[in-house]
Design a protein around this motif. Structure first.
Motif, PDB file in Angstrom:
ATOM      1  N   PHE A  27       0.865  -1.306  -0.096  1.00  0.00           N
ATOM      2  CA  PHE A  27      -0.063   0.072  -0.140  1.00  0.00           C
ATOM      3  C   PHE A  27       1.041   1.047  -0.147  1.00  0.00           C
ATOM      4  CE2 PHE A  27      -2.361   3.267   2.239  1.00  0.00           C
ATOM      5  CZ  PHE A  27      -3.404   3.441   1.211  1.00  0.00           C
ATOM      6  N   ASP A  28       0.586   2.244  -0.853  1.00  0.00           N
ATOM      7  CA  ASP A  28       1.516   3.663  -0.871  1.00  0.00           C
ATOM      8  C   ASP A  28       0.272   4.684  -1.015  1.00  0.00           C
ATOM      9  OD1 ASP A  28       2.975   5.276  -0.867  1.00  0.00           O
ATOM     10  OD2 ASP A  28       4.132   4.918  -2.918  1.00  0.00           O
ATOM     11  N   CYS A  29       0.259   5.417  -0.205  1.00  0.00           N
ATOM     12  CA  CYS A  29      -0.655   6.846  -0.275  1.00  0.00           C
ATOM     13  C   CYS A  29       0.185   8.131  -0.609  1.00  0.00           C
ATOM     14  CB  CYS A  29      -1.801   6.939   0.745  1.00  0.00           C
ATOM     15  SG  CYS A  29      -0.911   7.225   2.341  1.00  0.00           S
ATOM     16  N   GLY A  30       1.511   7.866  -0.297  1.00  0.00           N
ATOM     17  CA  GLY A  30       2.175   8.784  -0.536  1.00  0.00           C
ATOM     18  C   GLY A  30       2.667   9.420   0.815  1.00  0.00           C
ATOM     19  N   LEU A  34       0.879   7.100   7.286  1.00  0.00           N
ATOM     20  CA  LEU A  34      -0.294   6.329   6.738  1.00  0.00           C
ATOM     21  C   LEU A  34      -0.159   5.032   6.396  1.00  0.00           C
ATOM     22  CD1 LEU A  34      -2.504   9.370   5.305  1.00  0.00           C
ATOM     23  CD2 LEU A  34      -2.611   8.316   7.687  1.00  0.00           C
ATOM     24  N   ASN A  35       1.090   4.972   5.601  1.00  0.00           N
ATOM     25  CA  ASN A  35       1.574   3.582   5.085  1.00  0.00           C
ATOM     26  C   ASN A  35       2.013   2.830   6.202  1.00  0.00           C
ATOM     27  OD1 ASN A  35       1.004   4.709   2.322  1.00  0.00           O
ATOM     28  ND2 ASN A  35       3.324   4.966   2.180  1.00  0.00           N
ATOM     29  N   ASP A  36       2.827   3.402   7.065  1.00  0.00           N
ATOM     30  CA  ASP A  36       3.392   2.509   8.097  1.00  0.00           C
ATOM     31  C   ASP A  36       2.234   1.859   9.210  1.00  0.00           C
ATOM     32  OD1 ASP A  36       5.868   1.572   9.632  1.00  0.00           O
ATOM     33  OD2 ASP A  36       4.843   2.791  11.165  1.00  0.00           O
ATOM     34  N   PHE A  37       1.166   2.591   9.246  1.00  0.00           N
ATOM     35  CA  PHE A  37       0.258   2.154   9.947  1.00  0.00           C
ATOM     36  C   PHE A  37      -0.463   1.270   9.517  1.00  0.00           C
ATOM     37  CE2 PHE A  37      -4.226   2.157  11.421  1.00  0.00           C
ATOM     38  CZ  PHE A  37      -4.104   2.139  12.939  1.00  0.00           C
ATOM     39  N   ILE A  38      -0.918   1.012   8.214  1.00  0.00           N
ATOM     40  CA  ILE A  38      -1.744  -0.248   7.750  1.00  0.00           C
ATOM     41  C   ILE A  38      -0.767  -1.189   7.319  1.00  0.00           C
ATOM     42  CG2 ILE A  38      -1.530   0.508   5.272  1.00  0.00           C
ATOM     43  CD1 ILE A  38      -4.583  -0.931   7.111  1.00  0.00           C
ATOM     44  N   LEU A  39       0.431  -0.968   6.996  1.00  0.00           N
ATOM     45  CA  LEU A  39       1.317  -1.928   6.699  1.00  0.00           C
ATOM     46  C   LEU A  39       2.022  -2.639   8.089  1.00  0.00           C
ATOM     47  CD1 LEU A  39       3.400  -0.434   3.821  1.00  0.00           C
ATOM     48  CD2 LEU A  39       1.551  -2.314   3.538  1.00  0.00           C
ATOM     49  N   LYS A  40       1.987  -2.154   8.979  1.00  0.00           N
ATOM     50  CA  LYS A  40       2.793  -2.443  10.286  1.00  0.00           C
ATOM     51  C   LYS A  40       2.129  -2.517  11.501  1.00  0.00           C
ATOM     52  CE  LYS A  40       7.245  -1.456   8.286  1.00  0.00           C
ATOM     53  NZ  LYS A  40       8.415  -0.381   8.323  1.00  0.00           N
ATOM     54  N   GLU A  41       1.269  -1.244  11.755  1.00  0.00           N
ATOM     55  CA  GLU A  41       0.767  -1.022  13.228  1.00  0.00           C
ATOM     56  C   GLU A  41      -0.724  -1.434  13.425  1.00  0.00           C
ATOM     57  OE1 GLU A  41       1.239   2.838  14.096  1.00  0.00           O
ATOM     58  OE2 GLU A  41       3.306   2.976  13.255  1.00  0.00           O
ATOM     59  N   SER A  42      -1.499  -1.625  12.382  1.00  0.00           N
ATOM     60  CA  SER A  42      -2.956  -1.708  12.392  1.00  0.00           C
ATOM     61  C   SER A  42      -3.120  -3.273  13.425  1.00  0.00           C
ATOM     62  CB  SER A  42      -3.915  -1.624  11.271  1.00  0.00           C
ATOM     63  OG  SER A  42      -3.274  -2.634  10.380  1.00  0.00           O
ATOM     64  N   PRO A  43      -2.486  -4.314  13.027  1.00  0.00           N
ATOM     65  CA  PRO A  43      -2.974  -5.548  13.735  1.00  0.00           C
ATOM     66  C   PRO A  43      -2.694  -5.394  15.256  1.00  0.00           C
ATOM     67  CG  PRO A  43      -1.440  -5.855  11.814  1.00  0.00           C
ATOM     68  CD  PRO A  43      -1.487  -4.600  12.157  1.00  0.00           C
ATOM     69  N   PHE A  44      -1.710  -4.669  15.689  1.00  0.00           N
ATOM     70  CA  PHE A  44      -1.596  -4.428  17.132  1.00  0.00           C
ATOM     71  C   PHE A  44      -2.649  -3.501  17.633  1.00  0.00           C
ATOM     72  CE2 PHE A  44       2.720  -4.795  15.310  1.00  0.00           C
ATOM     73  CZ  PHE A  44       3.058  -6.168  15.719  1.00  0.00           C
ATOM     74  N   TYR A  45      -3.192  -2.379  17.085  1.00  0.00           N
ATOM     75  CA  TYR A  45      -4.175  -1.604  17.688  1.00  0.00           C
ATOM     76  C   TYR A  45      -5.422  -2.534  17.586  1.00  0.00           C
ATOM     77  CZ  TYR A  45      -1.946   2.831  17.326  1.00  0.00           C
ATOM     78  OH  TYR A  45      -1.122   3.863  17.497  1.00  0.00           O
ATOM     79  N   ARG A 110      -7.106   7.056  10.875  1.00  0.00           N
ATOM     80  CA  ARG A 110      -6.430   7.304   9.832  1.00  0.00           C
ATOM     81  C   ARG A 110      -7.428   6.733   8.473  1.00  0.00           C
ATOM     82  NH1 ARG A 110      -3.078   7.131  13.668  1.00  0.00           N
ATOM     83  NH2 ARG A 110      -0.987   6.679  13.578  1.00  0.00           N
ATOM     84  N   LEU A 111      -7.129   7.597   7.519  1.00  0.00           N
ATOM     85  CA  LEU A 111      -7.727   7.312   6.133  1.00  0.00           C
ATOM     86  C   LEU A 111      -6.726   7.682   5.055  1.00  0.00           C
ATOM     87  CD1 LEU A 111     -11.278   8.370   5.214  1.00  0.00           C
ATOM     88  CD2 LEU A 111      -9.239   8.990   3.514  1.00  0.00           C
ATOM     89  N   GLY A 112      -6.228   6.756   4.312  1.00  0.00           N
ATOM     90  CA  GLY A 112      -5.713   6.838   3.253  1.00  0.00           C
ATOM     91  C   GLY A 112      -5.996   6.097   1.960  1.00  0.00           C
ATOM     92  N   VAL A 113      -5.685   6.827   0.844  1.00  0.00           N
ATOM     93  CA  VAL A 113      -5.926   6.238  -0.435  1.00  0.00           C
ATOM     94  C   VAL A 113      -4.772   6.186  -1.406  1.00  0.00           C
ATOM     95  CG1 VAL A 113      -7.327   6.946  -2.668  1.00  0.00           C
ATOM     96  CG2 VAL A 113      -8.285   7.648  -0.389  1.00  0.00           C
ATOM     97  N   ASP A 114      -4.502   4.893  -1.899  1.00  0.00           N
ATOM     98  CA  ASP A 114      -3.478   4.456  -2.691  1.00  0.00           C
ATOM     99  C   ASP A 114      -3.388   5.670  -3.864  1.00  0.00           C
ATOM    100  OD1 ASP A 114      -1.474   2.170  -3.013  1.00  0.00           O
ATOM    101  OD2 ASP A 114      -2.261   2.681  -4.947  1.00  0.00           O
TER     102      ASP A 114
END
Length: 191
Positions: A27-30, A34-45, A110-114
């Motif tokens: 995922f890359d929204c620029g 935001l990228n780090d959250f969905i790629l790495k952190e969201s499962p922990f939250y 968070r809200l991110g759009v690729d």
């Protein structure tokens, strides 16, 4: 035009909640945060019961085109510079019997759009989805949506009906905005 975009997005994309230990591979929204959250952190939250993330997937290739993360929140007296400002805020929204010290809300964490979806109304589509989600199937009683918007995203949220909660963060890196779900409740609820 907005209805056409909505219909197209609904026909091509699914919105689903991430499973507890599920992670997104690409995922890359620029925006690195935001990228780090969905790629790495969201499962922990999710495991800590702090926030739940939802992804928007292409129905045909399952690519993640956008995501958002939600958590419980409130709009309260301490969000305002003074009790007078808080009273002004609630005076026009609630009858005297319903004037509480805080009101239930859901925070868009968070809200991110690729990048591949930029300019295709995906962000507005998601905000409308979230608004409807809490009006149509409001399981706990939720009056407001809130977001601590990055300064660069504030115009996007304002365009989508969000309002600054106060003026003290007008020049800050993030700005606390809210959307009053009661403004659309009669249109969406079906009751």
């Amino acid at each position: 035009m907005e209805q056409q975009n909505r219909d197209y997005l609904m026909s091509v994309y699914n919105i689903r909640r991430l499973k507890k230990r599920e992670s997104i591979e690409s995922f890359d929204c620029g925006d690195a945060d935001l990228n780090d959250f969905i790629l790495k952190e969201s499962p922990f939250y999710r495991q800590a019961l702090l926030a739940v993330s939802y992804v928007v997937e292409n129905k045909y290739n399952y690519a993640t085109s956008a995501y958002f993360s939600l958590a419980n929140d409130k709009v309260a007296l301490n969000d305002f510079e003074s009790k007078t400002e808080f009273n002004r805020f609630r005076k026009h929204r609630f009858v005297n019997e319903k004037r509480l010290k805080s009101y239930s809300a859901v925070k868009i964490c968070r809200l991110g759009v690729d990048l591949s979806m930029k300019g295709q109304y995906m962000g507005t589509f998601l905000l409308n989805f979230i608004k409807s989600y809490f009006v149509i199937d409001n399981k706990t009683g939720c009056r407001f949506l809130t977001v601590d918007a990055y300064a660069g995203a504030v115009p996007f949220y304002l365009k989508n009906g969000f309002i600054p909660l106060n003026d003290e963060d007008a020049d800050a890196d993030t700005r606390l905005l809210y959307f009053d779900l009661a403004t659309i409740a009669d249109d969406e609820s079906g009751d």
